[in-house]
Every structure is written in C-alpha cells, then in structure tokens.
Design an enzyme around this catalytic site. Structure first.
Site, PDB file in Angstrom:
ATOM      1  N   LYS A 115     -67.441  11.266  55.066  1.00  0.00           N
ATOM      2  CA  LYS A 115     -67.119  10.511  53.844  1.00  0.00           C
ATOM      3  C   LYS A 115     -66.168   9.354  54.136  1.00  0.00           C
ATOM      4  O   LYS A 115     -66.233   8.328  53.477  1.00  0.00           O
ATOM      5  CB  LYS A 115     -66.533  11.431  52.763  1.00  0.00           C
ATOM      6  N   LYS A 197     -78.321  14.793  55.301  1.00  0.00           N
ATOM      7  CA  LYS A 197     -78.669  15.654  54.174  1.00  0.00           C
ATOM      8  C   LYS A 197     -78.961  14.844  52.910  1.00  0.00           C
ATOM      9  O   LYS A 197     -78.426  13.750  52.732  1.00  0.00           O
ATOM     10  CB  LYS A 197     -77.564  16.693  53.915  1.00  0.00           C
ATOM     11  N   LYS A 200     -76.588  13.377  46.359  1.00  0.00           N
ATOM     12  CA  LYS A 200     -76.743  12.736  45.061  1.00  0.00           C
ATOM     13  C   LYS A 200     -76.034  11.392  44.984  1.00  0.00           C
ATOM     14  O   LYS A 200     -76.317  10.589  44.114  1.00  0.00           O
ATOM     15  CB  LYS A 200     -76.299  13.679  43.939  1.00  0.00           C
TER      16      LYS A 200
HETATM   17  P1  ATP Z   1     -72.056  14.077  47.034  1.00  0.00           P
HETATM   18  O1  ATP Z   1     -73.274  13.361  47.493  1.00  0.00           O
HETATM   19  O2  ATP Z   1     -71.419  13.451  45.840  1.00  0.00           O
HETATM   20  O3  ATP Z   1     -71.082  14.394  48.116  1.00  0.00           O
HETATM   21  P2  ATP Z   1     -73.616  16.451  47.100  1.00  0.00           P
HETATM   22  O4  ATP Z   1     -74.996  16.054  46.692  1.00  0.00           O
HETATM   23  O5  ATP Z   1     -73.352  16.682  48.527  1.00  0.00           O
HETATM   24  O6  ATP Z   1     -72.573  15.456  46.484  1.00  0.00           O
HETATM   25  P3  ATP Z   1     -72.014  18.612  46.004  1.00  0.00           P
HETATM   26  O7  ATP Z   1     -71.620  18.557  44.588  1.00  0.00           O
HETATM   27  O8  ATP Z   1     -70.987  18.238  46.997  1.00  0.00           O
HETATM   28  O9  ATP Z   1     -73.315  17.740  46.249  1.00  0.00           O
HETATM   29  O10 ATP Z   1     -72.585  20.044  46.338  1.00  0.00           O
HETATM   30  C1  ATP Z   1     -72.991  20.999  45.408  1.00  0.00           C
HETATM   31  C2  ATP Z   1     -73.714  22.120  46.111  1.00  0.00           C
HETATM   32  O11 ATP Z   1     -74.982  21.667  46.589  1.00  0.00           O
HETATM   33  C3  ATP Z   1     -72.966  22.659  47.332  1.00  0.00           C
HETATM   34  O12 ATP Z   1     -73.105  24.056  47.359  1.00  0.00           O
HETATM   35  C4  ATP Z   1     -73.691  22.044  48.496  1.00  0.00           C
HETATM   36  O13 ATP Z   1     -73.607  22.844  49.652  1.00  0.00           O
HETATM   37  C5  ATP Z   1     -75.113  22.004  47.969  1.00  0.00           C
HETATM   38  N1  ATP Z   1     -75.881  20.936  48.611  1.00  0.00           N
HETATM   39  C6  ATP Z   1     -75.557  19.616  48.606  1.00  0.00           C
HETATM   40  N2  ATP Z   1     -76.488  18.905  49.262  1.00  0.00           N
HETATM   41  C7  ATP Z   1     -77.421  19.797  49.703  1.00  0.00           C
HETATM   42  C8  ATP Z   1     -78.635  19.661  50.453  1.00  0.00           C
HETATM   43  N3  ATP Z   1     -79.063  18.491  50.877  1.00  0.00           N
HETATM   44  N4  ATP Z   1     -79.341  20.786  50.715  1.00  0.00           N
HETATM   45  C9  ATP Z   1     -78.918  21.993  50.284  1.00  0.00           C
HETATM   46  N5  ATP Z   1     -77.787  22.183  49.571  1.00  0.00           N
HETATM   47  C10 ATP Z   1     -77.037  21.103  49.285  1.00  0.00           C
END
Ligand code: ATP
Ligand code: LTN
Length: 334
Positions: A115, A197, A200
């Site tokens: 990040k 990964k 969002k």
């Molecule tokens: P950001 O992009 O804002 O960092 P994020 O999409 O990574 O957000 P989070 O809110 O940080 O999402 O994560 C919420 C949940 O979703 C966590 O349990 C995280 O491990 C899971 N998660 C996030 N991205 C993935 C992915 N690509 N595959 C599987 N699980 C995921």
C-alpha cells in the site's frame, strides 16, 4: 445454547463496492459460519481512512457495505453487524496494543509495503499501524476464529503474537485467535493483472468484478480477462489468468480447481469464459436482488447499525476495562 458457542470476528473496509474476491474469500463464509458461531462483523471505516476517502462517498459506502453483508445472508438479529467507528473501544485498545508491538514487526507487513508503494504520496502512520487496529478489533471480542482471505494471514499471525505476548506479561487476558482461510476462493486474482490480488480499490475497473456489476458488465469483464496464447485449459503457475478463471469457477461451484480443470478440458478459452460468466451471473443475481431491497430501507440499516454498535460496545468495553486494569490504569466508570 447461544453463549456456549465459539466467537467469530471479521471485518471489511468500506473502501469500494465489494468484489467477487471479497465475497468468495470472506463474506460468503461469514454467512455459512453463522449457524455454528456467535459472530461479530465490523464495517471497518477506521481502517478505510488509512487511504484518502471522500467523506460523502465513504458514508454512502458504509451503508452499501452493511447492505451487502445482510444481502449475503448474515442475520443481524442473531449476530452483530456494526460500524467500527461507532465503538470507541477499538481506538482505545489499539493505543495500548501499540505499546506492545514493535516497529520491526510492522515493518515486515507486506500489505504495508504494497500500500505504501501504491500511495507513495500518503504514507501516513495509520497505514503503518493498521494491523494493530485490526488486532484490537479481534481481541476486543475474544474471537476464536477469524474468517479472511489469505492476504490477511500475516496480520492474523501478528495479532496472535501480540495476544501471546500480553498474556505472558499480564496473565490470560486475551483469547488467541485462529485464522479461518477457506481452501477455495482464498485468493482471487485481478482479471487484468492475474499476478496480483483482485482489489476493490483497483483503479482499473476491468480488474475486478464488483458484486453489483450487471450481467452485461460481468460478461464483458470476463471476456476481456487476460489469458495467454497457448490455448490449453489447465492449472499452471505460468498460466495465472486461466488458473484464476478456473479457481473462480471452482469457488462458486464448491468444487476443487482440479475438478474445474477436468470439466473444461479440451474446450477453448471462449467456452471457459462463457462457463465462468454463467456461474458468476447465477451466483450474484439473487444477492443483487436482496441487496437493492435492503439498500432502499434506510430505517432497517440505521436500526441494524445502532443495535449492532450497542451489542458490540457491551462486549468491547468489558474487555477494554479488563486490559486497562491489568496495565495499571486507574479504575474507570464505563
Ligand atoms: P482494498 O482494495 O481497499 O485494500 P480489499 O478488496 O483488499 O480492499 P478488504 O476490505 O481489505 O478488501 O478485505 C475484506 C476481506 O476480503 C478480507 O478478509 C480479505 O482477506 C478478503 N479479500 C480481499 N481481496 C481478496 C481476494 N482477491 N481474494 C480473496 N479474498 C479477498
Ligand atoms: N484488514 C482486513 C480488514 C479487517 C479485518 C479486521 C479482518 C479489519 N479488521 C478484523 C478480520 C478481522 C482486510 O481485509 N484488509
């Protein structure tokens, strides 16, 4: 009986509309685990402001996220769904935990490194201590189990280390939590750069499927998903795009990626993409219908948030009080 059940805690940032990765990696399991556990699910808005947010948008996204959690099937009558910022104990416990966490430990966190390179103009100290706030979330509720995607494994390890360290110093104050990382769907990759990964907050919207994407958009994004030129459908590290599509299909159909590979053996990429699109559309349609119903109902969302914060606070402040006494603070009226 309700109070003999083990406890689950998990959180999700309202940093964008949830993606298929969030759903298959985490939120879908939240609903599945609620029969067996007593669950606390936080919309972690305090974590979200570690990167710049537009305030109006953030407030709206908090409600969107709450509605998606309910649409995914989490029952707010039996469990606790709430906004993290409405329970002050999170920030208070975090301060204490900060004093028992080493800079060296935080320096090793890969999410921080990733990040900070993505937001090089805003490497704030909240981004650095983000995992300590996450540890506070989990430890306040004495969670036994934390269902997350595999990207959160390192943060969970740190939470356990902090809990063990403080238990060693003060006697048993915290339950040491375990990560619950489902086999299928634990790491869904970006459709455009399948070596990272699905996220969002990716600025390339073609990299992720948002849970609210309509059928046309889903099909177009999958059609555009990056693959390779060898034309063969098989799981392989050097074929991250195809491997990801097979994993998405497997997670939705509750089969293994190897079984998905067999199902599509001998077909072409177009057919694979069509099969994956069909599966996603079928999975998301009922979720979306429930979401739009719930999202309109402001009264319901406000009530769930208010009741959730109250239920969460009653547990969280009890734990905080215990920790404050142990570290030597003067007794406090809650
Ligand atoms: P950001 O992009 O804002 O960092 P994020 O999409 O990574 O957000 P989070 O809110 O940080 O999402 O994560 C919420 C949940 O979703 C966590 O349990 C995280 O491990 C899971 N998660 C996030 N991205 C993935 C992915 N690509 N595959 C599987 N699980 C995921
Ligand atoms: N850091 C997590 C979100 C999160 C979380 C938590 C997950 C914040 N607090 C407590 C589990 C338990 C992420 O997914 N990026």
């Amino acid at each position: 009986m309700e109070n003999t059940k083990k406890t689950i805690y998990s959180g999700i940032q309202p940093s964008g509309i949830l993606t298929l990765g969030n759903y298959l990696g985490a939120v879908k399991n939240w609903a599945l685990l609620q029969e067996e556990y007593n669950c606390y699910y936080g919309v972690v808005d305090m974590h979200a402001i570690t990167v710049r947010q537009n305030p109006t948008e953030l407030r709206k996204r908090c409600a969107d996220t709450m509605a998606l959690i309910l649409a995914a099937g989490v029952d707010p009558e039996r469990h606790t769904v709430y906004y993290q910022s409405q329970v002050g104990a999170h920030a208070e416990l975090m301060w204490i935990l900060n004093c028992f966490t080493y800079m060296g430990e935080l320096n090793r966190m890969t999410q921080f490194k990733e990040k900070s390179s993505r937001h090089a103009d805003n490497i704030n100290s909240g981004l650095f201590t983000y995992p300590v706030l996450m540890a506070a979330d989990i430890l306040l509720y004495n969670a036994d189990l934390v269902p997350v995607g595999s990207d959160q494994r390192q943060h969970l390890e740190l939470t356990r280390d902090i809990a063990i360290r403080m238990n060693g110093i003060f006697g048993d104050i915290f339950t040491v939590p375990e990560a619950y990382i489902a086999k299928a769907g634990a790491r869904i990759m970006s459709l455009q750069s399948p070596e990272k990964k699905m996220s969002k907050s990716d600025e390339n919207v073609n990299g992720f499927i948002a849970l609210l994407d309509d059928e046309k958009t889903i099909r177009a994004k999958i059609r555009r998903a990056v693959t390779d030129s060898d034309g063969e459908i098989r799981l392989a590290p050097e074929k991250p795009g195809i491997t990801n599509l097979l994993s998405i299909y497997a997670a939705i159909k509750k089969i293994t990626p190897e079984e998905a590979e067999k199902e599509f053996a001998g077909m072409n990429y177009g057919q694979l993409k069509e099969g994956v699109s069909d599966a996603i559309v079928d999975e998301l349609k009922p979720l979306q219908e429930r979401y739009y119903e719930i999202r309109k109902d402001k009264e319901l969302l406000n009530r769930v948030a208010a009741e959730g914060a109250e239920k969460a606070a009653s547990v969280a402040y009890r734990t905080l009080g215990k920790v404050q006494r142990k570290v030597g603070f003067a007794p406090r009226k809650l």
